[in-house]
Design a protein around this motif. Structure first.
Motif, PDB file in Angstrom:
ATOM      1  N   PHE A 142       0.838  -1.198   0.000  1.00 62.61           N
ATOM      2  CA  PHE A 142       0.000   0.000   0.000  1.00 62.61           C
ATOM      3  C   PHE A 142       0.873   1.249   0.000  1.00 62.61           C
ATOM      4  CE2 PHE A 142      -3.061  -3.059   1.441  1.00 62.61           C
ATOM      5  CZ  PHE A 142      -4.302  -2.569   1.066  1.00 62.61           C
ATOM      6  N   THR A 143       0.551   2.195  -0.850  1.00 57.27           N
ATOM      7  CA  THR A 143       1.160   3.519  -0.775  1.00 57.27           C
ATOM      8  C   THR A 143       0.320   4.387   0.152  1.00 57.27           C
ATOM      9  OG1 THR A 143      -0.157   4.375  -2.616  1.00 57.27           O
ATOM     10  CG2 THR A 143       1.957   3.306  -3.159  1.00 57.27           C
ATOM     11  N   ASP A 144       0.878   5.484   0.597  1.00 59.74           N
ATOM     12  CA  ASP A 144       0.100   6.408   1.416  1.00 59.74           C
ATOM     13  C   ASP A 144      -1.076   6.963   0.625  1.00 59.74           C
ATOM     14  OD1 ASP A 144       1.841   5.948   3.453  1.00 59.74           O
ATOM     15  OD2 ASP A 144       2.776   7.944   3.436  1.00 59.74           O
ATOM     16  N   GLU A 145      -0.886   7.163  -0.658  1.00 58.21           N
ATOM     17  CA  GLU A 145      -1.986   7.663  -1.494  1.00 58.21           C
ATOM     18  C   GLU A 145      -3.131   6.662  -1.532  1.00 58.21           C
ATOM     19  OE1 GLU A 145       1.647   9.772  -2.241  1.00 58.21           O
ATOM     20  OE2 GLU A 145       1.221   7.602  -2.369  1.00 58.21           O
ATOM     21  N   LEU A 146      -2.806   5.371  -1.585  1.00 57.84           N
ATOM     22  CA  LEU A 146      -3.846   4.348  -1.583  1.00 57.84           C
ATOM     23  C   LEU A 146      -4.520   4.264  -0.218  1.00 57.84           C
ATOM     24  CD1 LEU A 146      -5.277   2.221  -3.248  1.00 57.84           C
ATOM     25  CD2 LEU A 146      -3.468   0.594  -2.649  1.00 57.84           C
ATOM     26  N   ALA A 173       6.997  10.375  13.761  1.00 61.78           N
ATOM     27  CA  ALA A 173       6.805  11.161  12.538  1.00 61.78           C
ATOM     28  C   ALA A 173       5.954  10.402  11.533  1.00 61.78           C
ATOM     29  CB  ALA A 173       8.168  11.513  11.935  1.00 61.78           C
ATOM     30  N   ARG A 174       6.159   9.094  11.456  1.00 63.23           N
ATOM     31  CA  ARG A 174       5.374   8.280  10.522  1.00 63.23           C
ATOM     32  C   ARG A 174       3.893   8.308  10.885  1.00 63.23           C
ATOM     33  NH1 ARG A 174       3.776   6.837   5.839  1.00 63.23           N
ATOM     34  NH2 ARG A 174       2.992   4.704   5.663  1.00 63.23           N
ATOM     35  N   ILE A 175       3.582   8.110  12.150  1.00 65.31           N
ATOM     36  CA  ILE A 175       2.179   8.109  12.568  1.00 65.31           C
ATOM     37  C   ILE A 175       1.584   9.509  12.440  1.00 65.31           C
ATOM     38  CG2 ILE A 175       0.585   7.617  14.453  1.00 65.31           C
ATOM     39  CD1 ILE A 175       1.987   5.193  13.093  1.00 65.31           C
ATOM     40  N   ALA A 176       2.368  10.527  12.765  1.00 64.81           N
ATOM     41  CA  ALA A 176       1.876  11.901  12.607  1.00 64.81           C
ATOM     42  C   ALA A 176       1.550  12.192  11.147  1.00 64.81           C
ATOM     43  CB  ALA A 176       2.916  12.885  13.138  1.00 64.81           C
ATOM     44  N   HIS A 177       2.376  11.713  10.240  1.00 62.39           N
ATOM     45  CA  HIS A 177       2.091  11.916   8.818  1.00 62.39           C
ATOM     46  C   HIS A 177       0.801  11.209   8.422  1.00 62.39           C
ATOM     47  CE1 HIS A 177       2.435  12.182   4.506  1.00 62.39           C
ATOM     48  NE2 HIS A 177       2.415  10.859   4.431  1.00 62.39           N
ATOM     49  N   LEU A 178       0.623   9.967   8.872  1.00 54.66           N
ATOM     50  CA  LEU A 178      -0.607   9.256   8.527  1.00 54.66           C
ATOM     51  C   LEU A 178      -1.837  10.001   9.043  1.00 54.66           C
ATOM     52  CD1 LEU A 178       0.400   5.520   9.120  1.00 54.66           C
ATOM     53  CD2 LEU A 178       0.053   6.687   6.925  1.00 54.66           C
ATOM     54  N   ARG A 179      -1.695  10.617  10.199  1.00 56.98           N
ATOM     55  CA  ARG A 179      -2.836  11.390  10.738  1.00 56.98           C
ATOM     56  C   ARG A 179      -3.244  12.508   9.786  1.00 56.98           C
ATOM     57  NH1 ARG A 179      -4.883   8.204  14.668  1.00 56.98           N
ATOM     58  NH2 ARG A 179      -3.372   7.737  16.301  1.00 56.98           N
ATOM     59  N   THR A 180      -2.283  13.063   9.069  1.00 57.64           N
ATOM     60  CA  THR A 180      -2.609  14.194   8.189  1.00 57.64           C
ATOM     61  C   THR A 180      -3.331  13.752   6.923  1.00 57.64           C
ATOM     62  OG1 THR A 180      -0.514  14.129   6.929  1.00 57.64           O
ATOM     63  CG2 THR A 180      -0.534  15.382   8.998  1.00 57.64           C
ATOM     64  N   ILE A 181      -3.256  12.475   6.566  1.00 59.16           N
ATOM     65  CA  ILE A 181      -3.871  12.028   5.310  1.00 59.16           C
ATOM     66  C   ILE A 181      -5.102  11.153   5.534  1.00 59.16           C
ATOM     67  CG2 ILE A 181      -1.659  12.153   4.107  1.00 59.16           C
ATOM     68  CD1 ILE A 181      -1.586   9.073   4.161  1.00 59.16           C
ATOM     69  N   LEU A 182      -5.375  10.788   6.790  1.00 60.04           N
ATOM     70  CA  LEU A 182      -6.514   9.927   7.086  1.00 60.04           C
ATOM     71  C   LEU A 182      -7.619  10.731   7.763  1.00 60.04           C
ATOM     72  CD1 LEU A 182      -4.652   6.821   8.575  1.00 60.04           C
ATOM     73  CD2 LEU A 182      -5.461   7.142   6.219  1.00 60.04           C
TER      74      LEU A 182
END
Length: 298
Positions: A142-146, A173-182
Motif C-alpha cells: 500500500f502507498t500512502d496515497e492508496l 513522525a510516521r504516525i503523525a504523517h498518517l494522521r494528516t492524510i486519514l
C-alpha cells in the motif's frame, strides 16, 4: 469505538483435517475473560485463506457466540471479489462487530484493483471495515496515497499497518504523517508484535496482535503501560520478550504461536492446516525453552 486498544488474533486450530471447534471455542472464551478490547478471528493467525466458506461461516458464528461482551471482528479476504462479498454477507449474518479485509492475490494487483475491491466492499457492508495491510502474506504494498483513497470510503474504520520505524522519532513522525492524510474517525493499528510497543508509543490507537490471541497477558501489560503514558516501561516489557520476537523472525509467527498453544495444552498437536506443517522437534524445544524463560502460561 472498538478499533482501539488490544485486538487479539486467535488461531483456528485443526484436528484430523477438520476444524477443532472445541479448541477454537476454548481460545475465544479465554480471551473473553482476559481483558482484550476485541477478538479478530480469521486473520492470518486464523488461517483464513485455508478455510472453506462454510468453515469460515462456522468460525464467525462460534466466535460471536463465545466472546461474551468482547467485540468480534472477522477476516473476509479472498481471491475473488464475489467470494469476499459472500464472506461479508456471512459475517453480517453471524452478528460480528466488524470485518477485516486483506487484498488476497495470485495475479499481481494494481492500486486500481485494490481500491476497487475496497470500494465494492464498502458499498455492500453494513459493518465497519479494517484495511489489512500485510505485504508479507498478500504481496500487496500500500502507498500512502492508496491508504488515503481507501480511508475516504464509507465504512472504513481502521488501518492495520505493518509495523513502524525502529527509531522512536521516526516512528512518531510516521504516525503523525498518517494522521494528516486519514480522516479523523479512522484509527491506526500497528501489527507485527515486535513493533507493538513502538507503535503504541508513537501514537497508534490499536495493536493488532498475534501473541495476544494465545497468551494475552504480556501484550496487555505492554498496552497498559503505553496507555498510562509510560513508554519506557512498555518498551522494556517488549524488550524482555525479544526471545519470542526472535522466534517469530526465525520460524514465522504462525508456526511459533501454534507451537506455543500446543505446548501449553490449549490445542492438540499438529493444529495447522496442511500443507503447513508445524515445527520440528528441535524448533519445538526452542519454543518450550522460551516459554519457560519468559514465564508464558495458559
Amino acid at each position: 469505538m472498538f478499533f482501539t486498544g488490544l485486538s487479539a488474533f486467535p488461531l483456528t486450530p485443526f484436528h484430523d483435517a477438520g476444524i477443532d471447534e472445541d479448541g477454537f471455542v476454548a481460545l475465544v472464551r479465554r480471551l473473553a475473560t482476559r481483558g482484550v478490547d476485541s477478538i479478530t478471528a480469521l486473520g492470518s493467525t486464523g488461517s483464513y485463506a485455508y478455510l472453506t466458506r462454510e468453515e469460515r461461516r462456522r468460525i464467525a458464528e462460534l466466535a460471536v457466540r463465545n466472546a461474551g461482551e468482547v467485540p468480534v471482528v472477522v477476516g473476509i479476504g479472498a481471491l475473488r471479489t464475489s467470494h469476499v462479498l459472500e464472506r461479508l454477507e456471512d459475517a453480517q449474518t453471524a452478528g460480528v462487530a466488524g470485518v477485516l479485509l486483506a487484498p488476497v492475490t495470485y495475479q499481481a494487483l494494481t492500486d486500481e484493483d485494490v481500491f476497487g475491491l475496497f470500494e465494492d466492499v464498502a458499498a455492500a457492508s453494513s459493518l465497519p471495515v479494517v484495511l489489512y495491510d500485510n505485504p508479507g502474506t498478500t504481496h500487496v504494498t500500500f502507498t500512502d496515497e492508496l491508504y488515503a483513497a481507501i480511508a475516504a470510503l464509507p465504512r472504513i474504520a481502521s488501518i492495520k499497518i505493518p509495523g513502524v520505524p525502529v527509531d522512536p522519532e521516526a516512528a512518531r513522525a510516521r504516525i503523525a504523517h498518517l494522521r494528516t492524510i486519514l480522516p479523523d474517525d479512522v484509527t491506526i493499528g500497528v501489527s507485527g508484535d515486535a513493533f507493538g510497543a513502538a507503535g503504541l508509543g508513537a501514537g497508534c490507537d490499536a495493536w493488532y496482535s498475534v501473541i495476544a490471541g494465545t497468551v494475552p497477558e504480556p501484550a496487555l501489560a505492554i498496552l497498559r503501560a503505553a496507555r498510562a503514558g509510560d513508554t519506557a516501561d512498555a518498551t522494556l516489557r517488549s524488550e524482555r520478550l525479544q526471545p519470542l520476537w526472535d522466534l517469530f523472525a526465525r520460524y514465522g509467527s504462525l508456526r511459533v504461536t501454534a507451537a506455543i498453544a500446543e505446548h501449553l495444552g490449549l490445542v492438540t498437536r499438529s493444529c495447522l492446516p496442511l500443507p503447513i506443517r508445524g515445527l520440528d522437534d528441535a524448533a519445538r524445544r526452542d519454543v518450550a525453552s522460551v516459554v519457560g524463560t519468559l514465564g508464558l502460561a495458559a
